[in-house]
Design an enzyme around this catalytic site. Structure first.
Site, PDB file in Angstrom:
ATOM      1  N   TRP A  10      -2.583  -2.949  -1.618  1.00  0.00           N
ATOM      2  CA  TRP A  10      -2.220  -4.366  -1.740  1.00  0.00           C
ATOM      3  C   TRP A  10      -3.065  -5.054  -0.675  1.00  0.00           C
ATOM      4  CZ3 TRP A  10      -0.092  -8.376   1.164  1.00  0.00           C
ATOM      5  CH2 TRP A  10       0.401  -9.462   0.437  1.00  0.00           C
ATOM      6  N   LYS A  35      14.123 -14.502  -9.165  1.00  0.00           N
ATOM      7  CA  LYS A  35      13.910 -13.453 -10.171  1.00  0.00           C
ATOM      8  C   LYS A  35      13.020 -13.986 -11.282  1.00  0.00           C
ATOM      9  CE  LYS A  35      14.734 -10.720  -8.819  1.00  0.00           C
ATOM     10  NZ  LYS A  35      15.099 -10.084  -7.593  1.00  0.00           N
ATOM     11  N   LYS A  62       6.102  -4.159  -3.521  1.00  0.00           N
ATOM     12  CA  LYS A  62       7.532  -3.910  -3.356  1.00  0.00           C
ATOM     13  C   LYS A  62       7.978  -4.049  -1.906  1.00  0.00           C
ATOM     14  CE  LYS A  62      11.587  -2.406  -4.618  1.00  0.00           C
ATOM     15  NZ  LYS A  62      12.426  -3.421  -5.282  1.00  0.00           N
ATOM     16  N   HIS A 105      19.420 -36.774  -4.668  1.00  0.00           N
ATOM     17  CA  HIS A 105      18.779 -37.339  -3.471  1.00  0.00           C
ATOM     18  C   HIS A 105      17.267 -37.224  -3.531  1.00  0.00           C
ATOM     19  CE1 HIS A 105      22.615 -38.132  -1.602  1.00  0.00           C
ATOM     20  NE2 HIS A 105      23.005 -36.918  -1.976  1.00  0.00           N
ATOM     21  N   ARG A 119       4.050  -0.213  -4.779  1.00  0.00           N
ATOM     22  CA  ARG A 119       3.886  -0.734  -3.420  1.00  0.00           C
ATOM     23  C   ARG A 119       2.640  -1.598  -3.273  1.00  0.00           C
ATOM     24  NH1 ARG A 119       6.929   2.170   0.313  1.00  0.00           N
ATOM     25  NH2 ARG A 119       5.575   1.442   1.962  1.00  0.00           N
ATOM     26  N   GLU A 135       9.284 -14.781  -9.960  1.00  0.00           N
ATOM     27  CA  GLU A 135       8.422 -13.664  -9.521  1.00  0.00           C
ATOM     28  C   GLU A 135       7.946 -12.806 -10.675  1.00  0.00           C
ATOM     29  OE1 GLU A 135       9.974 -10.687  -6.769  1.00  0.00           O
ATOM     30  OE2 GLU A 135      11.966 -10.871  -7.617  1.00  0.00           O
ATOM     31  N   ASN A 137      -1.785   2.442   5.612  1.00  0.00           N
ATOM     32  CA  ASN A 137      -0.844   1.393   5.203  1.00  0.00           C
ATOM     33  C   ASN A 137      -0.432   0.663   6.472  1.00  0.00           C
ATOM     34  OD1 ASN A 137       1.177  -0.177   4.083  1.00  0.00           O
ATOM     35  ND2 ASN A 137       2.693   1.468   4.154  1.00  0.00           N
ATOM     36  N   GLY A 138      -0.626  -0.649   6.486  1.00  0.00           N
ATOM     37  CA  GLY A 138      -0.274  -1.441   7.670  1.00  0.00           C
ATOM     38  C   GLY A 138      -1.407  -2.381   8.015  1.00  0.00           C
ATOM     39  N   CYS A 150       0.832  -1.195   0.000  1.00  0.00           N
ATOM     40  CA  CYS A 150       0.000   0.000   0.000  1.00  0.00           C
ATOM     41  C   CYS A 150       0.875   1.257   0.000  1.00  0.00           C
ATOM     42  CB  CYS A 150      -0.936   0.087   1.193  1.00  0.00           C
ATOM     43  SG  CYS A 150      -2.036  -1.311   1.339  1.00  0.00           S
ATOM     44  N   GLU A 196      18.820 -16.587  -6.036  1.00  0.00           N
ATOM     45  CA  GLU A 196      18.343 -15.287  -6.519  1.00  0.00           C
ATOM     46  C   GLU A 196      17.879 -15.399  -7.974  1.00  0.00           C
ATOM     47  OE1 GLU A 196      17.316 -12.697  -5.440  1.00  0.00           O
ATOM     48  OE2 GLU A 196      17.583 -11.105  -6.906  1.00  0.00           O
TER      49      GLU A 196
HETATM   50  C1  AGP Z   1      12.783  -9.443  -4.599  1.00  0.00           C
HETATM   51  O1  AGP Z   1      12.788  -9.319  -5.956  1.00  0.00           O
HETATM   52  C2  AGP Z   1      11.501  -9.388  -3.927  1.00  0.00           C
HETATM   53  N1  AGP Z   1      10.641  -8.428  -4.434  1.00  0.00           N
HETATM   54  C3  AGP Z   1      11.507  -9.619  -2.433  1.00  0.00           C
HETATM   55  O2  AGP Z   1      11.966 -10.920  -2.248  1.00  0.00           O
HETATM   56  C4  AGP Z   1      12.298  -8.662  -1.514  1.00  0.00           C
HETATM   57  O3  AGP Z   1      13.666  -8.819  -1.704  1.00  0.00           O
HETATM   58  C5  AGP Z   1      11.911  -8.971  -0.051  1.00  0.00           C
HETATM   59  O4  AGP Z   1      10.535  -8.750   0.108  1.00  0.00           O
HETATM   60  C6  AGP Z   1      12.689  -8.176   0.954  1.00  0.00           C
HETATM   61  O5  AGP Z   1      12.445  -6.813   0.839  1.00  0.00           O
HETATM   62  P1  AGP Z   1      13.372  -5.756   1.564  1.00  0.00           P
HETATM   63  O6  AGP Z   1      14.731  -5.899   0.976  1.00  0.00           O
HETATM   64  O7  AGP Z   1      12.752  -4.441   1.258  1.00  0.00           O
HETATM   65  O8  AGP Z   1      13.362  -6.090   3.021  1.00  0.00           O
END
Ligand code: AGP
Length: 608
Positions: free
Chosen positions: A75, A485, A603, A504, A27, A488, A101-102, A2, A481
């Protein structure tokens, strides 16, 4: 999770709110809305589509008069994305409007109490209790009503509030959710982050937890949670609006991928003086480090994968055991943490709810906290004993790229710095590593140039429905990572596997034409990795590998190769992640995905 904005001034509020919301859309983007006060009437407009739609239904905001307003991009947490659940929420008498937001954790109890008092709830959200609480407590002074309402709220909140009884004031209050005040000339702003304000003012004020701001055209007054005045100072932002725009790229993600050489340079350069690392921003001494018998890195998502790389690097350099503990797990365990533990917290936003909770848990048990954060003044930065900022500039795409790369750069810097302090490496050895660190931005640039064939590779492989990443040591850490990437932003199922672990169990999933992305840059274990490649090839898989430029042996097994320049193996991740980011980007593009705003994501994850 949000985004909220607010404006008070002489100009028309709605267009300013839209502009701010568009910058905060990353966000959360499943619904949006604004509320504008004109004379004594609050007008709201909401949509379950993007801000573009709000613009359309209000003639770009020109159709809504009023110079005081609040806006929200959501969100969803409580209640599905719908107009009813979209913010702003308005009181039954139409006199109060709130954006939030929260999460209000005790909203069920409050809701029951308010229903008993005759308030009617229109939505399924937790937020709606706030607006009814305000109406309940209002006795002619909005700040007093906010102080009383805030005392009743548990959980996290950043709130923007307007009230038809007080047409010259915008109120903001925060607890554990980000909120920034922008100070203009004859006008003021609130926003979840600086990107939404920067085109209007570079002068900002950070609200501390529990503080309440009374924002008028003539100025801002801040109160503590008891309602007593607090002295505040302002800060000047030192970056420009271009940093928050696409600058000709189709997506923020590609812009941010391309910015990585500059961003990593900005992280490293100011901290290397005359061939020595100077971490003037932190106060950790050799004695402090000697007191540490355990390092725990805690974070979420990509930040935790940066931590996975950090584990290999720090253990190698410091010979102190390092664990990477997901923040969402650490917070509910009974972790073995004490005053001999160094907790390294990694977060781009500095606002991730699980990471904040893990930090609190560890701090409460005596750990010393060093955080690596991008957003200045964020909650995690404020809660830590020491902070190293990544200086990546604003990261807008939901999928992190330069955030991750600058976190790696800080982990290396800290590793080399601490190795010298501990006497684990000689001055000469450190000087050599520092030179290699200084070369990293250029090597990242070379990796970007070397990989212009990835567009073709993406065309070849983008239809795969399930992809495995394998690697050993740092290659394995990078594979986590790379896999995140890809999944997502392209919605393709993918998993990262330690190459030696595949046999395994998981190897049963390898069959004809399954794509395996084999990371083969960690040369000490190259032959071992080649054996793993042979195992999957023997079962029909296609193999797309990474390798150090000049490696021809890989061509005997791999179907395709993405080359990267040679680096110190400890710093390999910074260069190897580049082709994986590009691959994810082009695969998502070929699959027609919404690259900067992937479905179901936000985000900054400020809820649990
Ligand atoms: C990464 O591409 C993601 N969007 C997500 O995993 C992100 O890294 C994670 O939510 C942590 O966020 P931050 O670094 O703002 O704490």
């Amino acid at each position: 999770m949000c985004g909220i904005v607010g404006f008070i001034g002489e100009r028309k509020a709605a267009p300013i709110l839209f502009e701010g919301l568009e910058r905060l859309e990353y966000r959360g983007y499943d619904s949006a809305g604004i509320a504008v006060l004109n004379k004594d009437v609050i007008t709201t407009r909401k949509t379950t589509e993007r801000i573009k739609m709000l613009r359309e239904i209000t003639e770009n905001g020109q159709g809504i008069p009023g110079s005081l307003g609040i806006g929200h991009t959501r969100w969803a947490t409580h209640g599905a994305p719908s107009e009813r659940n979209a913010h702003p929420h308005v009181s039954n008498d139409g006199k109060f409007a709130v954006v939030h937001n929260g999460i209000i954790e005790n909203y069920i109890t409050l809701k029951e109490e308010l229903i008993q008092k005759g308030f009617i709830f229109e939505s399924e959200t937790d937020t709606e209790v706030v607006v009814h609480l305000l109406a309940n407590y209002y006795k002619g002074n909005l700040i007093e009503a906010v102080v009383k309402a805030a005392k009743r709220l548990e959980g996290s909140y950043a709130l923007g509030i307007i009230c038809a009884h007080e047409p010259d004031v915008l109120v903001a209050v925060r607890r554990l959710s980000p909120l920034i005040l922008g100070v203009g000339i004859g006008e003021s702003f609130i926003a979840s982050d600086v990107t939404a304000l920067i085109s209007h003012t570079k002068t900002v004020m950070y609200l501390e937890d529990g503080e309440i701001a009374e924002i008028k055209k003539s100025g801002i007054r801040v109160f503590d949670k008891a309602g007593s005045p607090v002295e505040k100072s302002t800060t000047e932002i030192n970056w420009n609006i271009d940093a928050a725009e696409k600058s000709g790229y189709d997506h923020f993600m590609m812009k941010e991928i391309m910015e990585q050489p500059r961003a990593v340079r900005a992280t490293l350069e100011p901290r290397i003086k005359n061939g020595k690392i100077k971490l003037d921003d932190i106060s950790i001494t050799a004695a402090d480090l000697k007191n540490v018998n355990r390092i725990i890195i805690t974070a979420c998502g990509s930040a935790s994968y940066a931590g996975q790389v950090g584990r290999y690097v720090l253990e190698e350099l410091l010979r102190i055991p390092v664990e990477v503990d997901l923040a969402s797990e650490l917070r509910y365990r009974n972790p073995i943490i004490n005053e001999h533990t160094l907790l390294i917290v990694i977060s781009q936003s500095g606002e991730t709810a699980d990471t904040i909770a893990a930090l609190k848990e560890a701090k409460g048990r005596g750990a010393r906290v060093l955080s690596l954060v991008n957003v200045v003044g964020s909650t995690i930065a404020k809660m830590s004993d020491d902070v190293l900022y990544t200086w990546a500039g604003p990261e807008i795409a939901v999928a992190t790229t330069k955030g991750y790369s600058t976190q790696l750069a800080l982990l290396y810097l800290f590793g080399v710095y601490a190795a010298e302090l501990l006497g684990n490496r000689t001055g000469e050895e450190c000087a050599e590593m520092i030179t290699e660190l200084q070369n990293l931005p250029e090597q990242i640039e070379q990796a970007l140039i070397l990989n212009d064939n990835i567009i073709t590779l993406a065309q070849k492989y983008h239809k795969n429905q399930s992809i495995f990443f394998i690697g050993r040591n740092i290659d394995y850490a990078v594979s986590m990572e790379g896999s995140l990437k890809l999944k997502e932003i392209s919605y393709i199922h993918s998993e990262a596997y330690a190459a030696g672990e595949l046999k395994h169990g998981t190897i049963s999933l390898i069959d004809n034409d399954r794509l395996v992305i084999a990371l083969a840059c960690y040369e000490r274990l190259f032959d071992k990795l080649m054996s793993n490649i042979k195992e999957v090839k023997a079962r029909g898989a296609k193999v797309l590998a990474t390798a150090i430029v000049g490696n021809t042996k890989i061509l005997t097994e791999a179907d395709d190769v993405m080359y990267i320049p040679r680096t110190n193996p400890l710093f390999l991740a910074s260069v190897e992640v580049i082709p994986l980011q590009l691959l994810a980007y082009y695969v998502a593009r070929d699959n027609g995905c919404d690259i900067d705003k992937p479905r179901n994501l936000a985000k900054s994850v400020t809820v649990e």
